[in-house]
Enzyme design. Sequence first.
Site, mmCIF file in Angstrom:
data_model
loop_
_atom_site.group_PDB
_atom_site.id
_atom_site.type_symbol
_atom_site.label_atom_id
_atom_site.label_comp_id
_atom_site.label_asym_id
_atom_site.label_seq_id
_atom_site.Cartn_x
_atom_site.Cartn_y
_atom_site.Cartn_z
ATOM 1 N N ASP A 8 0.864 -1.176 0.000
ATOM 2 C CA ASP A 8 0.000 0.000 0.000
ATOM 3 C C ASP A 8 0.908 1.235 0.000
ATOM 4 O O ASP A 8 2.131 1.115 -0.175
ATOM 5 C CB ASP A 8 -0.991 -0.024 1.179
ATOM 6 C CG ASP A 8 -0.309 0.142 2.538
ATOM 7 O OD1 ASP A 8 0.931 0.209 2.605
ATOM 8 O OD2 ASP A 8 -1.054 0.208 3.552
ATOM 9 N N CYS A 65 3.366 -3.102 3.984
ATOM 10 C CA CYS A 65 2.452 -2.026 4.390
ATOM 11 C C CYS A 65 3.133 -1.302 5.557
ATOM 12 O O CYS A 65 4.346 -1.432 5.740
ATOM 13 C CB CYS A 65 1.051 -2.541 4.727
ATOM 14 S SG CYS A 65 0.918 -3.559 6.213
ATOM 15 N N THR A 67 2.854 -1.766 8.807
ATOM 16 C CA THR A 67 3.298 -2.697 9.852
ATOM 17 C C THR A 67 3.608 -4.104 9.325
ATOM 18 O O THR A 67 4.226 -4.898 10.037
ATOM 19 C CB THR A 67 2.182 -2.875 10.907
ATOM 20 O OG1 THR A 67 1.015 -3.378 10.222
ATOM 21 C CG2 THR A 67 1.848 -1.567 11.600
ATOM 22 N N HIS A 98 9.745 -23.943 8.854
ATOM 23 C CA HIS A 98 8.717 -24.647 9.626
ATOM 24 C C HIS A 98 7.308 -24.471 9.060
ATOM 25 O O HIS A 98 6.502 -25.399 9.116
ATOM 26 C CB HIS A 98 8.712 -24.159 11.084
ATOM 27 C CG HIS A 98 9.907 -24.605 11.872
ATOM 28 N ND1 HIS A 98 9.910 -24.698 13.242
ATOM 29 C CD2 HIS A 98 11.141 -24.997 11.467
ATOM 30 C CE1 HIS A 98 11.093 -25.125 13.660
ATOM 31 N NE2 HIS A 98 11.862 -25.301 12.602
ATOM 32 N N HIS A 133 6.802 -30.930 10.033
ATOM 33 C CA HIS A 133 6.183 -29.634 9.713
ATOM 34 C C HIS A 133 5.114 -29.775 8.628
ATOM 35 O O HIS A 133 4.139 -29.035 8.612
ATOM 36 C CB HIS A 133 7.249 -28.629 9.286
ATOM 37 C CG HIS A 133 8.306 -28.434 10.327
ATOM 38 N ND1 HIS A 133 8.019 -27.938 11.576
ATOM 39 C CD2 HIS A 133 9.635 -28.714 10.313
ATOM 40 C CE1 HIS A 133 9.133 -27.899 12.291
ATOM 41 N NE2 HIS A 133 10.118 -28.376 11.555
#
Length: 148
Positions: A8, A65, A67, A98, A133
């Site tokens: 963004d 973005c 965060t 993982h 995993h």
Amino acid sequence: MKIALGSDHAGFSLKKEIIKHLEEKGMEIKDFGTYTEDSCDYPDFALKVAEEVSAQNFELGILVCGTGIGISIAANKVPGIRAAACTDTFAAHACREHNNANILAIGERIVGTGLALDIVDTFLNSKFEGGRHQRRIDKITEIEKKYK
Ligand code: RB5
């Protein structure tokens, strides 16, 4: 390796740095926007990149973005996507090894450019370890199927 990128407005500047970094390494990339610093909505770009990765048109995706959180939450709504918001290099390799993460999300407002590029390189150079995993990834896929 083909990489799909998106951001963004809050991740636009860091995305440009990541694109420059990857192009200097000769990697094949495609930028799915946004293409300006005008305010926009991160789910729009999460969706574009997540659909491309889910359709296996691109092996991995990178989303940015403010965060890394909103854009990863949105990307994770697309079946087959395992987007990981990473703020350090340990998470960047662990999420590949993982969780078989197929999208890396980064927050431009959280990590500086130098660390962000290390996170990108670590993510791209790490491999899924399989084994126990895979069983856990299969259980995530079962959750997706339950709500389809
Ligand atoms: C945009 O202001 C900001 O909310 C967005 O980039 C992101 O941080 C959301 O999770």
